[in-house]
Design a protein around this motif. Structure first.
Motif, short mmCIF file in Angstrom:
data_model
loop_
_atom_site.label_atom_id
_atom_site.label_comp_id
_atom_site.label_asym_id
_atom_site.label_seq_id
_atom_site.Cartn_x
_atom_site.Cartn_y
_atom_site.Cartn_z
N THR A 156 36.59 28.56 33.90
CA THR A 156 36.13 29.91 33.62
C THR A 156 37.12 30.63 32.72
O THR A 156 36.74 31.31 31.77
CB THR A 156 35.93 30.67 34.95
OG1 THR A 156 34.95 29.98 35.72
CG2 THR A 156 35.48 32.09 34.72
N ASP A 174 28.59 29.22 32.36
CA ASP A 174 29.63 28.72 33.25
C ASP A 174 28.98 28.06 34.47
O ASP A 174 27.97 28.55 34.99
CB ASP A 174 30.48 29.92 33.70
CG ASP A 174 31.85 29.52 34.20
OD1 ASP A 174 32.18 28.31 34.14
OD2 ASP A 174 32.61 30.41 34.63
N ASP A 175 29.57 26.96 34.92
CA ASP A 175 29.12 26.28 36.14
C ASP A 175 27.66 25.84 36.07
O ASP A 175 26.84 26.16 36.94
CB ASP A 175 29.34 27.18 37.37
CG ASP A 175 30.81 27.27 37.74
OD1 ASP A 175 31.52 26.26 37.59
OD2 ASP A 175 31.26 28.36 38.14
N ARG A 200 44.07 27.95 41.32
CA ARG A 200 43.63 29.13 42.07
C ARG A 200 44.47 29.27 43.34
O ARG A 200 44.81 30.38 43.75
CB ARG A 200 42.15 29.01 42.41
CG ARG A 200 41.61 30.27 43.03
CD ARG A 200 40.11 30.24 43.13
NE ARG A 200 39.48 30.19 41.83
CZ ARG A 200 38.33 29.58 41.59
NH1 ARG A 200 37.70 28.98 42.55
NH2 ARG A 200 37.81 29.60 40.39
MG MG Z 1 34.83 28.90 37.37
#
Ligand code: MG
Ligand code: ADP
Length: 480
Positions: free
Chosen positions: A190, A246-247, A346
């Motif tokens: 992202t 995205d995704d 993350r």
């Molecule tokens: Mg993402």
């Protein structure tokens, strides 16, 4: 007040009568029945139309007729203003004032529904329901915090990052169309997709860029289908110069949405407009997609983001600390974080945030001990997965050798075996692919790791001494 309303309705009814006489009933019902007269100021009549697409259609096809009707009813000074119904978050409408019939050339008509990139995104009308306009300044939905300047480069992302940069220079004109970025969660898809969008806008301010996650795309499609607005939906997407979805794995099994995506994709490709897709798997591994889409995903470049190596993790940690205004964390803590959290960026962020929160809440100094407590407490279980670094350390300690020998070029039998044992346990205890394990075990390829695992398994079966040693290492690893 009532009189006024009656006036408005009467004026509009008179217009409708004339219009009705001049077009087929079906067209009249489709295009004019849903219009509501809203107000009359002097000789300016305001009407409300259901969507921007509607407005464009009416003006494109019935402009002469409308003009004649208005002039007949309100005189040659008569003008028309539109309200366009836009389902924004507040359910509000937007007024389009400049279309004064008789004065404004429809072709050059200027629409003020411009969305300023600098306005608060919350106040931005839902862009997906604003179809039909050529030079509409659609909000890009990009996150300004996710730029290239804070996307740390490493071996793990070099190709994807470089391709992204090249695209931003010449969107749609490179061989990387589409750019398909894939990786497991939390590795920067992202962020990178956003960075490319931002960079593109910076270098090509006239371009309309849109970032949308596949879930939103799907939802918008379903809503459009329900409201019979699929043409609006397609029309809207075809107006863009760059589309970032995205995704994309969220569209798995959604055949109708995939059909629409297929059409949008083709139209983009034909016009050399850039598409960027992200997914959790490569085009070869992703499931639930029509073959014709999958083959298109492969037309450009598929680039993966890998788990950052320790050096890159350290750089990322430093940059996150810096961005959080923290400059006083010791190297020891940085090193500790980089060693403990290996699977996902993350989680590195999560750990940093909880450590910062703890230290400022309880006025504690940020020490390795505090970092350890926070990681144990807050960072999800995956970090309790044994890391490859840790496995290497345990295996080397057990064999009374230094970890650095693993990365040496030595092909001595015992060194090779230690390397193979590390690979075997990495396969057993981590979620990394063979290729990723190879990379982290002295830059070997996946075939070497596969061979290592088989060799170790054979030895375990055939050599009791070896098996005993392996069981001991296993116990140490499991107790960590
Ligand atoms: Mg993402
Ligand atoms: P994904 O979309 O692959 O799940 P994200 O792009 O959301 O991952 O990244 C997760 C977090 O990690 C984000 O906050 C992002 O800023 C950060 N991140 C990932 N890769 C990098 C990198 N190379 N440099 C700096 N931050 C990164």
């Amino acid at each position: 007040m009532k009189e006024k309303n009656d006036d408005v309705q009467a004026v509009w009814n008179a217009c409708l009568e004339m219009i009705k006489d001049n077009i087929p009933e079906r067209s009249f019902n489709t295009w004019f029945s849903p219009i509501k007269p809203m107000g009359l100021r002097g000789q300016v009549l305001t009407i409300q139309v259901p969507s921007q697409y509607y407005l464009e259609y009416i003006e494109g096809n019935y402009w002469q007729l409308l003009k004649a009707a208005i002039h007949k009813v309100l005189g040659t000074e008569g003008k028309l203003e539109y309200n366009v119904l836009i389902t924004n978050t507040k359910g509000g409408t937007i007024t389009v004032p400049p279309s004064s019939i008789g004065k404004v050339d429809v072709q050059n008509r200027h629409f003020p529904i411009m969305v300023d990139e600098n306005t608060n995104p919350k106040e931005i009308p839902n862009p997906f329901i604003l179809p039909g306009l050529k030079k509409l300044n659609i909000h890009s939905q990009l996150n300004k915090d996710l730029g290239f300047e804070n996307f740390i480069e490493g071996e793990c992302n070099r190709l994807a990052r470089a391709a992204g940069f090249a695209i931003a220079e010449q969107p749609g004109k490179t061989a990387f169309n589409p750019l398909f970025i894939y990786s497991s969660v939390g590795l920067g898809k992202t962020h990178l997709a956003n960075a490319i969008g931002l960079e593109t806008k910076m270098k090509n301010p006239e371009m309309t860029v849109l970032y949308v996650d596949a879930e939103t795309f799907l939802r918008q499609y379903v809503e459009a289908a329900r409201g019979n607005n699929i043409n609006d939906f397609i029309h809207f997407y075809q107006m863009l110069d760059m589309l970032i979805i995205d995704d994309i794995q969220f569209l798995s099994g959604k055949t109708k949405t995939q059909d629409i995506l297929f059409h949008i994709f083709n139209s983009f490709h034909q016009k050399s407009k850039q598409i960027i897709l992200t997914a959790d798997k490569s085009p070869a591994e992703i499931v639930g997609f029509e073959q014709r889409l999958l083959s298109r995903f492969r037309w450009g470049l598929a680039a993966d983001l890998q788990v950052p190596d320790k050096e890159t993790r350290i750089k990322i940690i430093r940059s996150k600390l810096y961005n959080n205004g923290i400059e006083f964390i010791t190297e020891e803590v940085v090193e500790y974080l980089a060693t403990r959290i290996v699977t996902n960026v993350r989680e590195i962020e999560g750990a940093i945030i909880s450590i910062l929160a703890q230290s400022s809440l309880n006025k504690k100094k940020i020490t390795v001990e505090l970092a350890r407590q926070m990681i144990d407490k807050f960072v999800s279980n995956t970090t309790h997965d044994i890391s490859i670094d840790y496995i290497q350390k345990v295996v080397c300690d057990y064999n009374k050798t230094n970890v650095s020998t693993l990365f040496s070029l030595s092909r001595k039998r015992d060194v090779v075996l230690i390397r193979q044992i590390s690979m075997y346990f990495s396969k057993k205890y981590t979620k990394f692919s063979l290729a990723q394990i190879g990379l982290q075990c002295g830059n070997k390829d996946h075939a070497t790791v596969l061979h290592a695992c088989r060799t170790v398994e054979n030895l375990i079966k055939t050599n009791p001494d070896f098996r005993e040693k392996m069981e001991e290492i296993d116990v140490i690893l499991k107790s960590s």
